[in-house]
Design a protein around this motif. Structure first.
Motif, PDB file in Angstrom:
ATOM      1  N   ASP A 152       0.805  -1.220   0.000  1.00 44.40           N
ATOM      2  CA  ASP A 152       0.000   0.000   0.000  1.00 44.40           C
ATOM      3  C   ASP A 152       0.838   1.269   0.000  1.00 44.40           C
ATOM      4  OD1 ASP A 152      -2.841  -0.946   0.158  1.00 44.40           O
ATOM      5  OD2 ASP A 152      -1.983  -2.025   1.860  1.00 44.40           O
ATOM      6  N   ALA A 153       1.997   1.233   0.652  1.00 44.06           N
ATOM      7  CA  ALA A 153       2.840   2.426   0.706  1.00 44.06           C
ATOM      8  C   ALA A 153       4.292   2.031   0.924  1.00 44.06           C
ATOM      9  CB  ALA A 153       2.386   3.349   1.839  1.00 44.06           C
ATOM     10  N   LEU A 154       5.174   2.845   0.397  1.00 48.44           N
ATOM     11  CA  LEU A 154       6.608   2.699   0.612  1.00 48.44           C
ATOM     12  C   LEU A 154       7.061   3.892   1.435  1.00 48.44           C
ATOM     13  CD1 LEU A 154       7.668   1.815  -3.045  1.00 48.44           C
ATOM     14  CD2 LEU A 154       7.061   0.252  -1.210  1.00 48.44           C
ATOM     15  N   ILE A 155       7.826   3.638   2.463  1.00 49.93           N
ATOM     16  CA  ILE A 155       8.280   4.703   3.350  1.00 49.93           C
ATOM     17  C   ILE A 155       9.757   4.968   3.094  1.00 49.93           C
ATOM     18  CG2 ILE A 155       8.593   5.423   5.734  1.00 49.93           C
ATOM     19  CD1 ILE A 155       6.222   3.579   6.426  1.00 49.93           C
ATOM     20  N   LEU A 156      10.068   6.201   2.732  1.00 47.78           N
ATOM     21  CA  LEU A 156      11.451   6.626   2.538  1.00 47.78           C
ATOM     22  C   LEU A 156      11.924   7.296   3.827  1.00 47.78           C
ATOM     23  CD1 LEU A 156      11.124   8.255  -0.988  1.00 47.78           C
ATOM     24  CD2 LEU A 156      11.765   5.913  -0.442  1.00 47.78           C
ATOM     25  N   THR A 157      13.193   7.167   4.130  1.00 44.65           N
ATOM     26  CA  THR A 157      13.705   7.762   5.361  1.00 44.65           C
ATOM     27  C   THR A 157      14.724   8.844   5.045  1.00 44.65           C
ATOM     28  OG1 THR A 157      15.206   5.877   5.546  1.00 44.65           O
ATOM     29  CG2 THR A 157      13.186   5.771   6.816  1.00 44.65           C
ATOM     30  N   SER A 158      15.981   8.516   5.076  1.00 39.89           N
ATOM     31  CA  SER A 158      17.015   9.542   4.886  1.00 39.89           C
ATOM     32  C   SER A 158      16.966  10.188   3.505  1.00 39.89           C
ATOM     33  CB  SER A 158      18.399   8.951   5.148  1.00 39.89           C
ATOM     34  OG  SER A 158      18.658   7.882   4.269  1.00 39.89           O
ATOM     35  N   GLU A 159      16.383   9.492   2.534  1.00 40.10           N
ATOM     36  CA  GLU A 159      16.326  10.034   1.183  1.00 40.10           C
ATOM     37  C   GLU A 159      15.600  11.383   1.157  1.00 40.10           C
ATOM     38  OE1 GLU A 159      15.678   5.531   0.776  1.00 40.10           O
ATOM     39  OE2 GLU A 159      15.296   7.098   2.229  1.00 40.10           O
ATOM     40  N   THR A 160      14.551  11.492   1.945  1.00 44.46           N
ATOM     41  CA  THR A 160      13.791  12.739   1.954  1.00 44.46           C
ATOM     42  C   THR A 160      14.113  13.605   3.172  1.00 44.46           C
ATOM     43  OG1 THR A 160      11.936  11.591   3.008  1.00 44.46           O
ATOM     44  CG2 THR A 160      11.875  11.806   0.614  1.00 44.46           C
ATOM     45  N   ALA A 161      14.594  12.997   4.243  1.00 44.51           N
ATOM     46  CA  ALA A 161      14.869  13.752   5.452  1.00 44.51           C
ATOM     47  C   ALA A 161      16.186  14.509   5.403  1.00 44.51           C
ATOM     48  CB  ALA A 161      14.885  12.817   6.670  1.00 44.51           C
ATOM     49  N   SER A 162      17.214  13.894   4.832  1.00 51.81           N
ATOM     50  CA  SER A 162      18.519  14.549   4.848  1.00 51.81           C
ATOM     51  C   SER A 162      19.248  14.461   3.518  1.00 51.81           C
ATOM     52  CB  SER A 162      19.393  13.928   5.955  1.00 51.81           C
ATOM     53  OG  SER A 162      19.612  12.556   5.672  1.00 51.81           O
ATOM     54  N   GLY A 163      18.591  13.922   2.519  1.00 48.48           N
ATOM     55  CA  GLY A 163      19.250  13.770   1.229  1.00 48.48           C
ATOM     56  C   GLY A 163      19.370  15.071   0.462  1.00 48.48           C
ATOM     57  N   ARG A 164      20.213  15.065  -0.542  1.00 48.77           N
ATOM     58  CA  ARG A 164      20.430  16.248  -1.353  1.00 48.77           C
ATOM     59  C   ARG A 164      19.339  16.444  -2.412  1.00 48.77           C
ATOM     60  NH1 ARG A 164      26.168  15.888  -3.740  1.00 48.77           N
ATOM     61  NH2 ARG A 164      25.510  17.886  -4.619  1.00 48.77           N
TER      62      ARG A 164
END
Length: 93
Positions: free
Chosen positions: A76-88
């Protein structure tokens, strides 16, 4: 029992990989997603799907294949972590 009692299930693949042999993670993930689908429960998968995008503007082929497999499983959903929180490149990821 957990799927029956829960409103939704989140598969944290990193944590799952510490509880079972890492080569079993994709198989167990698919089994959990199928169980959730059969019970009508939302299923979310959390992992570093686009980890390379913390530094680069495009994902690796392996990352794209990993996301594709989760979508084919009907997660139902994919959760991104550092990619959106601290990524460039948070908006591209």
């Amino acid at each position: 029992d957990i799927c029956n009692a829960a409103d939704a299930i989140m598969i944290a693949r990193g944590d799952l990989g510490t509880a079972i042999p890492f080569e079993q993670v994709p198989i167990v993930q698919e089994r959990i997603v199928k169980m959730c689908r059969s019970l009508g429960k939302p299923c979310l998968v959390s992992t570093h799907f686009l980890e390379s995008m913390t530094m680069y503007p495009t994902p690796t082929r392996a990352e794209v294949a990993d996301i594709t497999e989760a979508v084919f499983q009907r997660t139902d959903a994919l959760i991104l972590t550092s990619e959106t929180a601290s990524g460039r490149f948070p908006f591209k990821s």
